[in-house]
Every structure is written in C-alpha cells, then in structure tokens.
Enzyme design. Structure first.
Site, short mmCIF file in Angstrom:
data_model
loop_
_atom_site.label_atom_id
_atom_site.label_comp_id
_atom_site.label_asym_id
_atom_site.label_seq_id
_atom_site.Cartn_x
_atom_site.Cartn_y
_atom_site.Cartn_z
N CYS A 106 63.76 37.37 45.35
CA CYS A 106 62.82 37.68 44.28
C CYS A 106 62.73 39.21 44.11
CB CYS A 106 61.45 37.13 44.62
SG CYS A 106 61.38 35.33 44.70
N CYS A 140 53.35 32.65 49.70
CA CYS A 140 53.99 32.83 48.40
C CYS A 140 55.33 32.09 48.37
CB CYS A 140 54.16 34.31 48.11
SG CYS A 140 54.82 34.68 46.48
N CYS A 141 56.12 32.25 49.45
CA CYS A 141 57.41 31.54 49.53
C CYS A 141 57.20 30.03 49.50
CB CYS A 141 58.17 31.95 50.78
SG CYS A 141 58.90 33.60 50.74
N CYS A 172 60.59 41.42 46.39
CA CYS A 172 60.92 41.36 47.81
C CYS A 172 62.37 41.74 48.09
CB CYS A 172 60.63 39.96 48.34
SG CYS A 172 58.91 39.48 48.12
N CYS A 232 62.57 33.09 54.80
CA CYS A 232 61.41 32.59 54.06
C CYS A 232 61.10 31.16 54.45
CB CYS A 232 61.63 32.70 52.57
SG CYS A 232 62.85 31.56 51.96
FE1 SF4 Z 1 57.06 35.33 46.83
FE2 SF4 Z 1 58.63 37.31 47.67
FE3 SF4 Z 1 58.85 34.84 48.76
FE4 SF4 Z 1 59.66 35.34 46.24
S1 SF4 Z 1 60.55 36.16 48.17
S2 SF4 Z 1 58.53 33.61 46.90
S3 SF4 Z 1 58.09 36.83 45.53
S4 SF4 Z 1 57.09 36.28 48.88
#
Ligand code: SF4
Length: 279
Positions: free
Chosen positions: A218, A136-137, A221, A246
């Site tokens: 985000c 996701c990151c 998170c 991340c």
């Molecule tokens: Fe995805 Fe969470 Fe990473 Fe944002 S912090 S990109 S929502 S996993």
C-alpha cells in the site's frame, strides 16, 4: 540466505529501469524455469477448477501470471485492491487484462469496515502502533483475502526465499491447517532470475519497481529503498525488521478456510495470522 540488497545512491550509474539494474542470466536459470513450469502444471492438474493465483501485482507475481497465460494453464488469477494502492499498481490490473486477455478478479475491503476504521483511528493509524497497523491490514487485506480464497483448494504465490530472513525457509508446497495447498513455485528464484524472465518475455510490471521499490504494498506503507538496504526495507520501515509481515504469509492456514474462520485479533502474534501473497 540473506535478502537481496538493492542500490540507490548519488553514485548510481545512469541506469533507469529495474530491468537494467537487476536482469541477469545466472547459471541454472533454465532448470529453475522448467521446475517452476512443471510445478504449476502439476498444481493445476491436482486442483482442477479450484486453484487461484493470488497475485500481489509484484514482479514475481507478474512472472507467474505470464507463465500461466503463456502455457494456457487452468489457474484463475485474482488480486486485492486495498483502497490504498499507488495509482500505477491499480493501473497494472488493467494492463494485465489488456495484455493477457484474462479475467483478473479484484477483491476489495468492506467499505463500511474501512470507513469505521478510519473514523475511529484516523488515516495514519498504521504509524502509531503495530497493533493499529495490523488492524488496518486485517480490514484492508486479510478479510478480502479470505473471500478471494473462499472455495479454493489451492493457491499460488510469488514468495521467494531470498526476499527476507523471515521467508528464507519458504517451501515449494505447503498445506494449511484447513487442507488448502499453497504453492510457491518461485521459492528458489533470485531477484536476477525474476527480472531476467521479465526482460526476455516482455512481461508488464509496476513502474514503481523502476523507482527503487523492489517490494510494493500500500502507498502509505511503502517507500523506496537506499543503497545497501535489504529487499523489504521499504515496507513498514518504521517497524522492527521481525514484524514486517502483514499476516498474509505467516502461520499456515488461519484464514485459509475460505473466510469461515475469524482472523485473529491484531497483534496477537504472526503465527496465528493468515497466509498470503500481499505482504
Ligand atoms: Fe493498511 Fe498499510 Fe496494511 Fe495497507 S499495508 S492494509 S495501508 S497498514
């Protein structure tokens, strides 16, 4: 140096803002401020037209933007909108534009890539495994960051050594494998320093900092932290402490080639991932 613990408890005195909680003048602040300004001036001089502040919109980055504007330094300001930010974080971009009268370039993830990821793995994929969280990151942060940095010879971040054990050896200046220079001019600032500057210069900041969120990413998170918890305990709180990056601030250079290098597959190891300021 250990991460700063921030307090929240039912015994907390009646204070309501991050400034009231954290802003303190400590010995050596003026010297650290002068050193930071000198580093920013030198960075701008060494990289004319190709240097950018990649702001996470956190308190540290707001200090840096204020310094850049206040001292009329030729450093561009850009950020990421992952599509999963809290509303107050997104609103801060407009507040910056209004306050400082600067262009803040915003980089967003590929809509198709986000739709595909969510359709394949679901909205809450990041909670299911480290691999999915990093995937996701990758989609929402690392790929847009590669475009933010494209064509840039240098960038400025708000990393501080005090933020976590993982960041305790952050240098003031590093060079990525691709030659791009990364400046961390607040590396030796304390959390008290950051808020002292914000208080004394009336710097706009994310109101979520007033809600015990010292480190904001985000929305899915990030959570508020509790009494005695480390600075970054509210980030990816379901993961082991050692995994809490991340990929934006680890292993110099993987994505710093302006997007020309493919990001590593998620979960292959932080040392292979990109560096940045949004972790
Ligand atoms: Fe995805 Fe969470 Fe990473 Fe944002 S912090 S990109 S929502 S996993």
């Amino acid at each position: 140096m250990t991460a700063t613990a921030v307090s929240r408890s039912t015994h907390t005195p009646a204070v309501s803002t991050a400034i009231e909680l954290y802003a303190r003048h400590t010995p050596g602040f003026e010297d650290r401020l002068a050193d930071t300004l000198g580093a920013l001036r030198q960075a701008a001089m060494q990289h004319p037209s190709t240097i950018v502040q990649a702001t996470s919109l956190g308190a540290e980055d707001m200090v840096l933007t204020d310094l850049i504007v206040r001292h009329d330094l030729p450093i561009a300001v850009a950020t990421l909108d992952t599509g999963a930010l809290h509303a107050p974080t997104r609103a801060l971009i407009e507040r910056m534009r209004h306050r400082y009268r600067i262009a803040v370039e915003v980089f967003r993830p590929s809509e198709d890539a986000v739709l595909h990821f969510v359709a394949t793995h679901g909205e809450k994929a990041m909670y299911r495994s480290l691999e999915l969280r990093k995937a996701c990151c990758q989609v929402r942060k690392l790929e847009p960051l590669s475009r933010l940095l494209a064509g840039r010879g240098a960038w400025v971040t708000g990393l501080r050594r005090e933020q976590s054990e993982h960041r305790s050896a952050v240098d003031l200046r590093t060079v990525g494998q691709d030659g791009r220079v990364k400046f961390n001019p607040l590396a030796d600032w304390s959390w008290n320093d950051v808020w002292h500057y914000i208080a004394t210069h009336d710097v706009p900041y994310n109101p979520l900092h007033d809600q015990f969120m010292p480190s904001i990413g985000c929305a899915p998170c990030t959570r508020a932290i509790a009494l005695g918890e480390p600075f970054r305990a509210g980030r990816w709180w379901w993961e082991d402490e050692g995994q809490k990056e991340c990929g934006l601030h680890v292993g110099e250079g993987a994505l710093a080639a302006g997007g020309s290098k493919a990001a590593p597959a998620p979960g292959r190891g932080e040392e292979q991932q990109a560096t940045g300021t949004f972790a």
